[in-house]
Design a protein around this motif. Sequence first.
Motif, PDB file in Angstrom:
ATOM      1  N   GLN A  37     -51.680 -10.003 -51.058  1.00  0.00           N
ATOM      2  CA  GLN A  37     -51.305  -9.507 -49.726  1.00  0.00           C
ATOM      3  C   GLN A  37     -49.805  -9.369 -49.579  1.00  0.00           C
ATOM      4  O   GLN A  37     -49.321  -8.376 -49.076  1.00  0.00           O
ATOM      5  N   SER A  38     -49.032 -10.424 -50.067  1.00  0.00           N
ATOM      6  CA  SER A  38     -47.589 -10.344 -49.901  1.00  0.00           C
ATOM      7  C   SER A  38     -47.016  -9.234 -50.781  1.00  0.00           C
ATOM      8  O   SER A  38     -46.062  -8.569 -50.407  1.00  0.00           O
ATOM      9  N   GLN A  39     -47.589  -9.044 -51.944  1.00  0.00           N
ATOM     10  CA  GLN A  39     -47.129  -7.939 -52.788  1.00  0.00           C
ATOM     11  C   GLN A  39     -47.391  -6.613 -52.087  1.00  0.00           C
ATOM     12  O   GLN A  39     -46.557  -5.737 -52.065  1.00  0.00           O
ATOM     13  N   LYS A  40     -48.560  -6.553 -51.486  1.00  0.00           N
ATOM     14  CA  LYS A  40     -48.951  -5.326 -50.787  1.00  0.00           C
ATOM     15  C   LYS A  40     -47.952  -4.993 -49.688  1.00  0.00           C
ATOM     16  O   LYS A  40     -47.549  -3.867 -49.527  1.00  0.00           O
ATOM     17  N   LYS A  41     -47.542  -6.031 -48.923  1.00  0.00           N
ATOM     18  CA  LYS A  41     -46.636  -5.836 -47.808  1.00  0.00           C
ATOM     19  C   LYS A  41     -45.323  -5.214 -48.279  1.00  0.00           C
ATOM     20  O   LYS A  41     -44.787  -4.322 -47.657  1.00  0.00           O
ATOM     21  N   GLU A  42     -44.804  -5.720 -49.426  1.00  0.00           N
ATOM     22  CA  GLU A  42     -43.555  -5.163 -49.954  1.00  0.00           C
ATOM     23  C   GLU A  42     -43.787  -3.770 -50.550  1.00  0.00           C
ATOM     24  O   GLU A  42     -42.987  -2.871 -50.370  1.00  0.00           O
ATOM     25  N   ASP A  43     -44.903  -3.662 -51.257  1.00  0.00           N
ATOM     26  CA  ASP A  43     -45.196  -2.393 -51.926  1.00  0.00           C
ATOM     27  C   ASP A  43     -45.522  -1.283 -50.936  1.00  0.00           C
ATOM     28  O   ASP A  43     -45.428  -0.115 -51.262  1.00  0.00           O
ATOM     29  N   LYS A  44     -45.945  -1.709 -49.750  1.00  0.00           N
ATOM     30  CA  LYS A  44     -46.392  -0.757 -48.736  1.00  0.00           C
ATOM     31  C   LYS A  44     -45.283   0.244 -48.388  1.00  0.00           C
ATOM     32  O   LYS A  44     -45.553   1.351 -47.968  1.00  0.00           O
ATOM     33  N   HIS A  45     -44.021  -0.204 -48.511  1.00  0.00           N
ATOM     34  CA  HIS A  45     -42.896   0.633 -48.085  1.00  0.00           C
ATOM     35  C   HIS A  45     -42.051   1.087 -49.266  1.00  0.00           C
ATOM     36  O   HIS A  45     -41.850   0.348 -50.217  1.00  0.00           O
ATOM     37  N   ASN A  46     -41.540   2.287 -49.121  1.00  0.00           N
ATOM     38  CA  ASN A  46     -40.721   2.874 -50.167  1.00  0.00           C
ATOM     39  C   ASN A  46     -39.254   2.869 -49.728  1.00  0.00           C
ATOM     40  O   ASN A  46     -38.859   3.641 -48.859  1.00  0.00           O
ATOM     41  N   LYS A  47     -38.474   1.953 -50.327  1.00  0.00           N
ATOM     42  CA  LYS A  47     -37.066   1.820 -49.923  1.00  0.00           C
ATOM     43  C   LYS A  47     -36.155   2.539 -50.912  1.00  0.00           C
ATOM     44  O   LYS A  47     -36.243   2.309 -52.114  1.00  0.00           O
ATOM     45  N   THR A  48     -35.287   3.399 -50.389  1.00  0.00           N
ATOM     46  CA  THR A  48     -34.301   4.058 -51.254  1.00  0.00           C
ATOM     47  C   THR A  48     -32.925   3.964 -50.599  1.00  0.00           C
ATOM     48  O   THR A  48     -32.814   3.964 -49.376  1.00  0.00           O
ATOM     49  N   VAL A  49     -31.902   3.855 -51.428  1.00  0.00           N
ATOM     50  CA  VAL A  49     -30.530   3.849 -50.921  1.00  0.00           C
ATOM     51  C   VAL A  49     -29.804   5.033 -51.562  1.00  0.00           C
ATOM     52  O   VAL A  49     -29.676   5.106 -52.774  1.00  0.00           O
ATOM     53  N   LYS A  50     -29.402   5.984 -50.692  1.00  0.00           N
ATOM     54  CA  LYS A  50     -28.694   7.179 -51.191  1.00  0.00           C
ATOM     55  C   LYS A  50     -27.263   7.155 -50.674  1.00  0.00           C
ATOM     56  O   LYS A  50     -27.058   7.191 -49.456  1.00  0.00           O
ATOM     57  N   ASN A  51     -26.296   7.099 -51.575  1.00  0.00           N
ATOM     58  CA  ASN A  51     -24.873   7.044 -51.205  1.00  0.00           C
ATOM     59  C   ASN A  51     -24.585   5.968 -50.154  1.00  0.00           C
ATOM     60  O   ASN A  51     -23.827   6.192 -49.217  1.00  0.00           O
ATOM     61  N   VAL A  53     -26.652   4.796 -47.938  1.00  0.00           N
ATOM     62  CA  VAL A  53     -27.482   4.918 -46.727  1.00  0.00           C
ATOM     63  C   VAL A  53     -28.917   4.507 -47.072  1.00  0.00           C
ATOM     64  O   VAL A  53     -29.481   4.983 -48.051  1.00  0.00           O
ATOM     65  N   THR A  54     -29.472   3.607 -46.252  1.00  0.00           N
ATOM     66  CA  THR A  54     -30.794   3.054 -46.551  1.00  0.00           C
ATOM     67  C   THR A  54     -31.904   3.811 -45.829  1.00  0.00           C
ATOM     68  O   THR A  54     -31.828   4.016 -44.613  1.00  0.00           O
ATOM     69  N   TYR A  55     -32.901   4.218 -46.605  1.00  0.00           N
ATOM     70  CA  TYR A  55     -34.082   4.869 -46.031  1.00  0.00           C
ATOM     71  C   TYR A  55     -35.303   4.025 -46.408  1.00  0.00           C
ATOM     72  O   TYR A  55     -35.451   3.646 -47.568  1.00  0.00           O
ATOM     73  N   ILE A  56     -36.156   3.751 -45.459  1.00  0.00           N
ATOM     74  CA  ILE A  56     -37.421   3.086 -45.756  1.00  0.00           C
ATOM     75  C   ILE A  56     -38.521   4.017 -45.256  1.00  0.00           C
ATOM     76  O   ILE A  56     -38.522   4.412 -44.078  1.00  0.00           O
ATOM     77  N   ASP A  57     -39.402   4.381 -46.156  1.00  0.00           N
ATOM     78  CA  ASP A  57     -40.420   5.394 -45.865  1.00  0.00           C
ATOM     79  C   ASP A  57     -39.775   6.647 -45.269  1.00  0.00           C
ATOM     80  O   ASP A  57     -40.284   7.232 -44.304  1.00  0.00           O
ATOM     81  N   GLU A  58     -38.624   6.986 -45.816  1.00  0.00           N
ATOM     82  CA  GLU A  58     -37.850   8.170 -45.417  1.00  0.00           C
ATOM     83  C   GLU A  58     -37.273   8.090 -44.005  1.00  0.00           C
ATOM     84  O   GLU A  58     -36.791   9.090 -43.460  1.00  0.00           O
ATOM     85  N   ILE A  59     -37.328   6.899 -43.409  1.00  0.00           N
ATOM     86  CA  ILE A  59     -36.698   6.723 -42.098  1.00  0.00           C
ATOM     87  C   ILE A  59     -35.335   6.072 -42.324  1.00  0.00           C
ATOM     88  O   ILE A  59     -35.248   5.008 -42.944  1.00  0.00           O
ATOM     89  N   LEU A  60     -34.289   6.732 -41.827  1.00  0.00           N
ATOM     90  CA  LEU A  60     -32.948   6.165 -41.970  1.00  0.00           C
ATOM     91  C   LEU A  60     -32.893   4.894 -41.124  1.00  0.00           C
ATOM     92  O   LEU A  60     -33.216   4.919 -39.937  1.00  0.00           O
ATOM     93  N   ILE A  61     -32.478   3.794 -41.751  1.00  0.00           N
ATOM     94  CA  ILE A  61     -32.477   2.538 -41.004  1.00  0.00           C
ATOM     95  C   ILE A  61     -31.080   1.918 -40.973  1.00  0.00           C
ATOM     96  O   ILE A  61     -30.402   1.828 -41.989  1.00  0.00           O
ATOM     97  N   VAL A  62     -30.679   1.558 -39.777  1.00  0.00           N
ATOM     98  CA  VAL A  62     -29.428   0.820 -39.587  1.00  0.00           C
ATOM     99  C   VAL A  62     -29.688  -0.221 -38.511  1.00  0.00           C
ATOM    100  O   VAL A  62     -30.281   0.080 -37.476  1.00  0.00           O
ATOM    101  N   ASN A  63     -29.313  -1.458 -38.800  1.00  0.00           N
ATOM    102  CA  ASN A  63     -29.492  -2.527 -37.818  1.00  0.00           C
ATOM    103  C   ASN A  63     -28.435  -3.609 -38.065  1.00  0.00           C
ATOM    104  O   ASN A  63     -27.427  -3.343 -38.703  1.00  0.00           O
TER     105      ASN A  63
END
Length: 225
Positions: A37-51, A53-63
Amino acid sequence: MNKFKLLVIILCLILVGCSNQESEPRHTDSKKHEKQQSQKKEDKHNKTVKNGVTYIDEILIVNKDISLPEHFNPGENEVAREALHKLLNAGNKKGYHLSSASGFRSYQTQEQLFNRYVQRDGEEAANKYSAKPGHSEHQTGLTYDVVSENTDTNFKESFGKTEEGQWIKRNAHKYGFIVRYPKDKTHITGYQYEPWHIRYVGKDTAKTLYNHRETLEEYLDLYPK
Ligand SMILES: [Zn+2]
């Protein structure tokens, strides 16, 4: 084969069968399940950092934890601008007087603003209502502060109680926006309730977040549920 031998063989088979079942204790199963389950939770989302800038599931995230680099200077997003105009026009057709007071803000502008707040109120207080440079959603070009003609409630919690504030809360998602820092979610977002601050995420995501009453942090599993 006589009957006695046959009986011994059958008994052995039954015993082997039983011991096999018992050699898989239940807790191993549930531990395995928890791990999956915990692996699933992490695997569920696709995190990428471009230049930077952080995107998770293609949503730009800043907090408060995830920042934008100083060189990220996209200006106002055209899709967000169009959606904002549709939102405000729809509200104003209902007789409200809504407009946007601020949208895109560069890293440098945020730096000046934050420093001014720190000088006025101290860093701890400033941090609750403002963002450190690189941590403002306004730097994404996807965020707006909505105000009404009643200047008494603009940029105040009480805006959420006005008819305009209520209308924004109920309708922003239909145009792809979320009220980014909702009431009672300060412990999750790190920001006090800001009924005027809306962030463009697209209609599908906005609708899901609205229906589940979730913040981006909860939706993207950046906060333990
Ligand atoms: Zn804002």
